[in-house]
Design a protein around this motif. Sequence first.
Motif, short mmCIF file in Angstrom:
data_model
loop_
_atom_site.label_atom_id
_atom_site.label_comp_id
_atom_site.label_asym_id
_atom_site.label_seq_id
_atom_site.Cartn_x
_atom_site.Cartn_y
_atom_site.Cartn_z
N ILE A 1 -129.99 68.56 -75.50
CA ILE A 1 -128.78 69.27 -75.82
C ILE A 1 -127.67 69.08 -74.62
O ILE A 1 -128.16 69.42 -73.70
N PRO A 2 -126.73 68.75 -75.15
CA PRO A 2 -125.35 68.42 -74.17
C PRO A 2 -125.06 69.54 -73.59
O PRO A 2 -125.28 70.86 -73.81
N VAL A 3 -124.57 69.54 -72.21
CA VAL A 3 -124.20 70.60 -71.46
C VAL A 3 -122.54 70.61 -71.30
O VAL A 3 -121.99 69.45 -70.93
N TYR A 4 -121.76 71.53 -71.85
CA TYR A 4 -120.45 71.50 -71.93
C TYR A 4 -119.73 72.28 -70.83
O TYR A 4 -120.17 73.41 -70.44
N SER A 5 -118.73 71.64 -70.12
CA SER A 5 -117.96 72.18 -69.33
C SER A 5 -116.38 73.04 -69.73
O SER A 5 -115.63 72.29 -70.08
N TYR A 6 -116.35 74.13 -69.73
CA TYR A 6 -115.37 74.90 -70.19
C TYR A 6 -113.75 74.86 -69.29
O TYR A 6 -112.74 74.72 -69.63
N THR A 7 -114.42 74.56 -67.91
CA THR A 7 -113.38 74.16 -66.96
C THR A 7 -112.86 72.77 -67.08
O THR A 7 -111.60 72.67 -66.89
#
Length: 212
Positions: free
Chosen positions: A90-96
């Motif tokens: 699963i990809p890891v997304y960065s909100y920043t």
Amino acid sequence: MNKNHCVVIAIAGASASGKSLIAHTICNELRQELGTDQIGIISEDAYYKDQSHMPMEERVQTNYDHPKAFDHQLLSQHIKSLQHNQSVEIPVYSYTEHTRTDEVINLTPKKIIIIEGILLLTDSTLRSQIDASIFIDTPLDICLMRRLTRDIMERGRTLDSVMAQYKKTVRPMFLQFIEPSKQHADIIIPRGGKNRIATDILKTRIKYLLNK
Ligand SMILES: Nc1ncnc2c1ncn2[C@@H]1O[C@H](COP(=O)(O)OP(=O)(O)O)[C@@H](O)[C@H]1O
Ligand SMILES: O=c1ccn([C@@H]2O[C@H](COP(=O)(O)O)[C@@H](O)[C@H]2O)c(=O)[nH]1
């Protein structure tokens, strides 16, 4: 490939309606009670499209509340793999950073997969893969208050940026896509993540599915 008995439960609703809280409450309590690792959680947010090729000024302009912002095809492939007893990354997304990081999380097949996200029920392919769908029906003003606190404390935003994004995309997209997708839900839960009776009913159903 043989399909096993992986049950997929979707939790949809507005941003900050309490989707993540209810998913994690159910999962943590059942893990403690039953000592099982047979429940996994996937966030639709992990499937925001990669934007690493775009400059930051462009990334902040993306409409993150439109179905096109997501790679629902990859999410659908991952559900299919899990249903066929295969692990997924699963990809890891960065909100920043508004893009995917270089990291991935390995998720092994589970008996129950809970997926939570704003636009899950707008996609007919995803809907066809989901066994039970829940819509968290929290009033929008409450969601906005929660989102303001969360985005400033946890997602590196300012008061002005949260308000501007809310007005430009979050609220209009809720009205255009998320609210109408409620018609596809099997269960509608008022108020959100701390609705104890709803949480207990869902836990009972999941326990039944785990013992089947
Ligand atoms: N019923 C509730 N009462 C108070 N705070 C809540 C409640 N439900 C959620 N929250 C808080 O609101 C914020 C957004 O909730 P979250 O579960 O992350 O929403 P979502 O996943 O729908 O975006 C979090 O800080 C969470 O702890
Ligand atoms: O880069 C991004 C990606 C997403 N968002 C906002 O996040 C919410 C969805 O996440 P929830 O956890 O359900 O709140 C969505 O409303 C996007 O606007 C973002 O601001 N930036």
